[in-house]
Motif scaffolding. Structure first.
Motif, mmCIF file in Angstrom:
data_model
loop_
_atom_site.group_PDB
_atom_site.id
_atom_site.type_symbol
_atom_site.label_atom_id
_atom_site.label_comp_id
_atom_site.label_asym_id
_atom_site.label_seq_id
_atom_site.Cartn_x
_atom_site.Cartn_y
_atom_site.Cartn_z
ATOM 1 N N ILE A 472 131.240 14.595 22.545
ATOM 2 C CA ILE A 472 130.062 13.766 22.284
ATOM 3 C C ILE A 472 129.481 13.378 23.632
ATOM 4 O O ILE A 472 130.192 12.942 24.536
ATOM 5 N N ASP A 473 128.172 13.587 23.779
ATOM 6 C CA ASP A 473 127.561 13.411 25.087
ATOM 7 C C ASP A 473 127.263 11.951 25.405
ATOM 8 O O ASP A 473 127.296 11.554 26.558
ATOM 9 N N ALA A 474 126.939 11.185 24.376
ATOM 10 C CA ALA A 474 126.582 9.794 24.637
ATOM 11 C C ALA A 474 126.788 8.968 23.384
ATOM 12 O O ALA A 474 126.660 9.469 22.266
ATOM 13 N N ALA A 475 127.102 7.691 23.596
ATOM 14 C CA ALA A 475 127.158 6.749 22.482
ATOM 15 C C ALA A 475 126.001 5.773 22.659
ATOM 16 O O ALA A 475 125.764 5.299 23.767
ATOM 17 N N VAL A 476 125.303 5.538 21.573
ATOM 18 C CA VAL A 476 124.182 4.602 21.621
ATOM 19 C C VAL A 476 124.612 3.316 20.939
ATOM 20 O O VAL A 476 125.024 3.331 19.775
ATOM 21 N N LEU A 477 124.563 2.221 21.689
ATOM 22 C CA LEU A 477 125.115 0.966 21.199
ATOM 23 C C LEU A 477 124.073 -0.147 21.266
ATOM 24 O O LEU A 477 123.675 -0.551 22.356
ATOM 25 N N PRO A 478 123.640 -0.619 20.123
ATOM 26 C CA PRO A 478 122.811 -1.832 20.160
ATOM 27 C C PRO A 478 123.719 -3.023 20.409
ATOM 28 O O PRO A 478 124.756 -3.154 19.762
ATOM 29 N N LEU A 479 123.343 -3.858 21.358
ATOM 30 C CA LEU A 479 124.192 -5.011 21.665
ATOM 31 C C LEU A 479 124.386 -5.844 20.395
ATOM 32 O O LEU A 479 125.482 -6.279 20.077
ATOM 33 N N PHE A 480 123.289 -6.037 19.664
ATOM 34 C CA PHE A 480 123.353 -6.632 18.333
ATOM 35 C C PHE A 480 122.377 -5.891 17.454
ATOM 36 O O PHE A 480 121.400 -5.333 17.934
ATOM 37 N N HIS A 493 119.039 7.193 19.301
ATOM 38 C CA HIS A 493 120.090 8.092 18.804
ATOM 39 C C HIS A 493 119.489 9.381 18.233
ATOM 40 O O HIS A 493 119.919 10.482 18.548
ATOM 41 N N LEU A 494 118.455 9.220 17.407
ATOM 42 C CA LEU A 494 117.846 10.400 16.790
ATOM 43 C C LEU A 494 117.164 11.284 17.833
ATOM 44 O O LEU A 494 117.241 12.513 17.763
ATOM 45 N N ARG A 495 116.506 10.661 18.796
ATOM 46 C CA ARG A 495 115.833 11.467 19.823
ATOM 47 C C ARG A 495 116.847 12.270 20.636
ATOM 48 O O ARG A 495 116.595 13.409 21.003
ATOM 49 N N LEU A 496 118.000 11.641 20.917
ATOM 50 C CA LEU A 496 119.036 12.360 21.673
ATOM 51 C C LEU A 496 119.571 13.545 20.862
ATOM 52 O O LEU A 496 119.703 14.654 21.368
ATOM 53 N N CYS A 497 119.871 13.300 19.603
ATOM 54 C CA CYS A 497 120.436 14.377 18.782
ATOM 55 C C CYS A 497 119.431 15.509 18.597
ATOM 56 O O CYS A 497 119.819 16.662 18.397
ATOM 57 N N ALA A 498 118.146 15.176 18.676
ATOM 58 C CA ALA A 498 117.122 16.204 18.512
ATOM 59 C C ALA A 498 116.959 17.030 19.784
ATOM 60 O O ALA A 498 116.334 18.091 19.757
ATOM 61 N N SER A 499 117.501 16.552 20.910
ATOM 62 C CA SER A 499 117.435 17.352 22.142
ATOM 63 C C SER A 499 118.457 18.470 22.063
ATOM 64 O O SER A 499 119.596 18.239 21.656
ATOM 65 N N ARG A 500 118.038 19.632 22.472
ATOM 66 C CA ARG A 500 118.931 20.793 22.385
ATOM 67 C C ARG A 500 120.205 20.569 23.192
ATOM 68 O O ARG A 500 120.155 20.179 24.357
ATOM 69 N N GLY A 501 121.334 20.795 22.528
ATOM 70 C CA GLY A 501 122.608 20.717 23.234
ATOM 71 C C GLY A 501 123.141 19.301 23.413
ATOM 72 O O GLY A 501 124.174 19.117 24.034
ATOM 73 N N VAL A 502 122.451 18.320 22.881
ATOM 74 C CA VAL A 502 122.938 16.948 23.051
ATOM 75 C C VAL A 502 123.425 16.415 21.711
ATOM 76 O O VAL A 502 122.754 16.569 20.694
ATOM 77 N N LEU A 503 124.605 15.815 21.750
ATOM 78 C CA LEU A 503 125.104 15.157 20.548
ATOM 79 C C LEU A 503 125.450 13.716 20.905
ATOM 80 O O LEU A 503 126.227 13.465 21.827
ATOM 81 N N ALA A 504 124.833 12.801 20.188
ATOM 82 C CA ALA A 504 125.095 11.383 20.433
ATOM 83 C C ALA A 504 125.619 10.745 19.161
ATOM 84 O O ALA A 504 125.392 11.246 18.064
ATOM 85 N N VAL A 505 126.358 9.649 19.323
ATOM 86 C CA VAL A 505 126.775 8.882 18.156
ATOM 87 C C VAL A 505 126.165 7.493 18.259
ATOM 88 O O VAL A 505 125.843 7.002 19.342
ATOM 89 N N TYR A 506 125.990 6.884 17.107
ATOM 90 C CA TYR A 506 125.464 5.520 17.017
ATOM 91 C C TYR A 506 126.611 4.637 16.583
ATOM 92 O O TYR A 506 127.327 4.957 15.635
ATOM 93 N N ASP A 507 126.823 3.546 17.296
ATOM 94 C CA ASP A 507 127.932 2.660 16.939
ATOM 95 C C ASP A 507 127.504 1.212 17.101
ATOM 96 O O ASP A 507 127.179 0.773 18.198
ATOM 97 N N ALA A 508 127.501 0.502 15.975
ATOM 98 C CA ALA A 508 127.046 -0.890 16.024
ATOM 99 C C ALA A 508 128.124 -1.859 15.569
ATOM 100 O O ALA A 508 127.874 -3.048 15.435
ATOM 101 N N SER A 509 129.328 -1.363 15.319
ATOM 102 C CA SER A 509 130.309 -2.262 14.720
ATOM 103 C C SER A 509 131.360 -2.715 15.715
ATOM 104 O O SER A 509 131.893 -1.932 16.480
#
Length: 566
Positions: A472-480, A493-509
RNA sequence: GCGCACAUGAUCUAGUGGUUAUGAUACGAGGUUCCCAACCUCGUUACCCGAGUUCGAGUCUCGGUGUGCGCACCA
């Protein structure tokens, strides 16, 4: 001892984490599992794909290598020709007293110089005659010998018309069986290489050690075809100052550069040295710790009988030193074997520097006369006559293969005198083969990257994966997830995943620290945090995994940075 | 394949034939919190599979599967 326990403890925590986080898990676990078979999970699947991508790009960058893909289901005849049917069979016999199974050839080594070469019936005869004691209990009552094949067998087609086949034990045979097409692709000029990433299968008697010995495994092999008489031209300049660990077949391990080891005659062939050097770079790029890498040369009796030189790359990890790559000079063995079995030409053409002028001066038969005269023997007579010197005289009496005598009269023969110009010759190329066990390499990438900090039960785990292989290339974390931070973060998060070759995860918990820890554990190289400042000026925090260092940059910059390095 | 040991939530584990199976971590929901596994409330998840012994089996027996270790094997 204490250290051994630490290694075991670390190994247990590591495998536990790999299961928990979906990297590597036992396959078919809900049905009780199956030995020697593993799943790459949601994280591991991506890791494997990235390792394969790096591997592929590394070799394609050479410019003289192509990638092919061949079936895993392989007809019997192919693997019979390659020697695998014989090579992968062990002749087993069972002690009637203690039920211990032993290899018949191993036990008969004292009674025959090379029992490995005997057929099953010969072995059986020798076993009956010698009746060696059981190594387990000393009894001499043996069951009849049975062949155990380490290849998975199957049938192509149904019913009685089915053809016997195996699941391939290596991908290499595909490169050999398609050699004529590859030769054509390269416009009939050596050297060139063909490679293949794929699965191989071995029905191991006793798979052990997790990912190290599997029944179905990922492998990647490259066959580099060379003219054995052409001088290899490899530029070793980049490796002149890079020292590596070498364990030669004879003598003590030492450190040396690869070109020096070649010049000193330790490495026997320049192309083998070239692939050792290139492999060294590849493993480094994959994130292997170079202090835990060594090249070990096969002893003469350890090499396959056709190999001219063979070096393993061994990586050190939780299971000790493990063979992960084999770099072998296979001579012309494979192509020759397939040529012999099929009659197809598995060769390359080599022009002589100067065309050879060949004076032909000798004899042949006159078919119109000799044919009727010798009938069935005419072929043999012709061969015999053509082997006679130019000064032979006729009539002549020739003794044929079967001992019969043939009297050849002058009218049966013709003098042949001409000058031919021969521009070159067909020869069977030699092959240098780097063969990679991808699963074993992945294991060591993980093993080398996994680091525990802190002590006691409070270990902080970080996987220092190279960002080229990080699942996973990056984690996207909203502080709150409030005040619009959640929306900005999901959009990023969606813009990153839409970039070729990039996979990001979203984690808010959970707390932000907990989320950093989750990301660190599976080696996410960076975390992008959307915070209150983001609401004001559209910048996010970029946090580096290895240093914890934070920098602010705009969302567009962050996306650009990730999509250009991925 | 042989021998020894082991198999309990996602992970690690307690459990000496008898109620609703222990604890921690993790995970989820909510609260709190302006950046590194904090805290509070609530919640989800387990006795490997199959036979047997027994009134009753996570616990005992047998078989299977899996895991670890030793032997053997390891293109």
């Amino acid at each position: 001892m204490v250290e051994g326990q630490n290694v075991m403890g670390r190994l247990e925590r590591l495998t536990g984490m790999l299961r928990r986080r979906g990297v590597i898990l036992p396959a078919f676990e809900i049905h009780g599992g199956a030995k020697g078979l593993y799943d790459f999970g949601p994280v591991g699947g991506r890791l494997r794909a990235k390792v394969q991508d790096v591997w592929r790009d590394h070799w394609l960058s050479q410019g003289d290598v192509v990638e092919i893909s061949c079936p895993t289901v392989t007809p019997f005849a192919v693997l019979e020709a390659s020697g695998h049917v014989a090579e992968f069979s062990d002749f087993m016999t069972v002690c009637q007293a203690c039920n211990e199974a032993s290899r018949a050839d191993t036990m008969l080594e004292a009674h025959h110089p090379n029992p490995d070469a005997l057929s099953m019936s010969e072995l059986q005869a020798l076993l009956d005659e010698a009746s060696p004691p059981c190594p387990a209990c000393g009894a001499t009552e043996w069951s009849s010998i049975a062949a155990e094949n380490l290849m998975f067998d199957t049938v192509i087609g149904a019913g009685s018309s089915g053809r016997a086949a195996f699941l391939r034990p290596e991908t290499a045979q595909g490169m050999f069986t398609t050699y004529p097409a590859i030769y054509r692709h390269f416009r009939e000029r050596l050297p060139f290489g063909a490679m293949q990433l794929g699965r191989g299968y071995r029905n191991e008697i006793s798979p052990r050690q997790g990912m190290i010995r599997l029944r179905e495994f990922n492998m990647a092999e490259l066959e580099y075809f060379i003219d054995p008489e052409a001088e290899a031209s490899h530029d070793f300049t980049p490796w002149r100052s890079t020292s590596v660990h070498l364990v030669p077949a004879e003598g003590d391990p030492f450190q040396s550069t690869i070109p020096d080891a070649l010049d000193n005659g330790v490495i026997l062939h320049p192309t083998v040295a070239w692939y050792m050097a290139r492999t060294h770079d590849l493993l480094h790029a994959l994130g292997i710790d170079l202090d835990k890498l060594r090249f070990r040369q096969h002893a003469r009796d350890e090499m396959a009988h056709y190999a001219l030189d063979c070096w393993d790359v061994e990586l050190h990890g939780s299971y000790g030193w493990v063979e992960c790559v084999g770099i072998a000079h296979r001579g012309c063995y494979d192509l020759e074997a397939h040529e012999r079995a099929t009659g197809q030409r598995m060769r390359a053409w080599r022009n002589y520097a100067e065309p050879k002028i060949v004076e032909i001066d000798g004899w042949t038969t006159d078919g119109a006369k000799a044919g009727p005269a010798f009938r069935a023997l005419a072929g043999q007579v012709k061969a015999k006559v053509e082997s006679l010197p130019a000064d032979a005289a006729f009539p002549a009496s020739l003794i044929l293969e079967n001992g019969e005598e043939a009297v050849v009269e002058p009218e049966h023969v013709r003098r042949v005198q001409r000058t031919e110009s021969v521009a070159g010759e067909w020869f069977i190329p030699h092959v240098v083969e780097p063969a990679f066990g991808i699963d074993r390499i992945i294991w060591h990438i993980i093993d080398h990257a996994y680091q525990e900090a802190g002590d006691g039960d409070d270990l902080y785990v970080r996987m220092h994966l190279h960002h080229d292989v990080a699942p996973i290339d990056a984690a996207v974390l909203p502080l709150f997830e409030k005040d619009g931070m959640g929306e900005i973060a999901s959009d990023l998060h969606l813009r990153l995943c839409a970039s070729r070759g990039v996979l990001a995860v979203y984690d808010a918990s959970g707390s932000i620290g907990r989320r950093y820890a989750r990301a660190d554990e599976i080696g996410v190289p960076c975390c992008l945090t959307v915070d209150h400042t983001t609401l004001e000026d559209g910048t996010v925090t970029w946090r580096e995994r290895d240093t914890g260092e934070q920098t602010r940059l705009s969302i567009d910059e962050a996306i650009h940075r990730l999509s250009t390095r991925a």
